[in-house]
Design an enzyme around this catalytic site. Sequence first.
Site, PDB file in Angstrom:
ATOM      1  N   SER A   1       1.020  -0.684   0.091  1.00 24.82           N
ATOM      2  CA  SER A   1      -0.078   0.065   0.147  1.00 24.82           C
ATOM      3  C   SER A   1       0.595   1.449   0.006  1.00 24.82           C
ATOM      4  O   SER A   1       1.453   1.632  -0.536  1.00 24.82           O
ATOM      5  CB  SER A   1      -1.118   0.239   1.623  1.00 24.82           C
ATOM      6  OG  SER A   1      -1.795   0.673   1.130  1.00 24.82           O
TER       7      SER A   1
ATOM      8  N   HIS B   1      -7.196  -5.782   0.324  1.00 18.97           N
ATOM      9  CA  HIS B   1      -6.335  -5.071   0.472  1.00 18.97           C
ATOM     10  C   HIS B   1      -4.557  -5.722   0.892  1.00 18.97           C
ATOM     11  O   HIS B   1      -3.372  -5.087   1.086  1.00 18.97           O
ATOM     12  CB  HIS B   1      -6.630  -4.017   0.780  1.00 18.97           C
ATOM     13  CG  HIS B   1      -5.889  -3.215   1.104  1.00 18.97           C
ATOM     14  ND1 HIS B   1      -5.396  -1.787  -0.624  1.00 18.97           N
ATOM     15  CD2 HIS B   1      -4.929  -1.608   1.454  1.00 18.97           C
ATOM     16  CE1 HIS B   1      -4.352  -1.015  -0.039  1.00 18.97           C
ATOM     17  NE2 HIS B   1      -4.002  -1.158   1.368  1.00 18.97           N
TER      18      HIS B   1
END
Length: 272
Positions: free
Chosen positions: A110, A253
């Site tokens: 991320s 994610h």
Amino acid sequence: EIIPVPDQAAWNASKKSIQINDAIKMRYVEWGNPSGDPVLLLHGYTDTSRAFSSLAPFLSKDKRYLALDLRGHGGTSIPKCCYYVSDFAEDVSDFIDKMGLHNTTVIGHSMGSMTAGVLASIHPDKVSRLVLISTALKTGPVLEWVYDTVLQKDFPLDDPSEFAKEWVAAPGKHDNGMAKNLKTEELAVPKHVWLSAARGFSIINWTAASKYLTAKTLILWGNQNQPMTESMQNDIRAALPKAKFIQYNGFGHSMFWEDPEMVAKDLNEFLK
């Protein structure tokens, strides 16, 4: 002598530290083979090095793993300024220099993946292999939503997951000990770091910089990822046409929290 992976209870106590520049004393956790090729692990927004703790036991034992707490996160210094992706990247560059690392692999998740990508673009000589987990060249509307929400919160936070589920409470079968500890550490991140880093994301677009990148690259993405969309993956694959891309269907994610063994298998193969 192989350095064992610290367990959840010992994670913070096992942190080492090094003064990397005038502003930052960086904390990190090391495991694996101290004479192996170095592998740096860079966590996401408001996470800490602990984000990699449940993945760590499945990674091959022949490398030297260094999981960093980025500035403003975990045990690392918390300056007033600055929290752009380029600031995180320059800190990692300074860490590589101060530690005297060579033939370095950088794995980022991320925000950490954008940091890793910018580092490998601006300092191509310092990164030999690059792994971008849940990445993007520029961020989307999820961050504006996080920013607007954080702005209205009283700090210290009591529970970030009510508004930052996308980041904090990745659904799935993740290690509950890791998740619980990580949540506590996220609660400790000061408001100015939450906001400064979110503002920093809004100016990032490393498309043009990516052409300087020379590292062998692997991109990992779960197709249930809400913050980092499929169109973002198409953009980065167009910018980095030589990169290997692996899609995990049904994963979100933080797929390496949901199934660390699955992700470690692909990482080990790439790191061979």
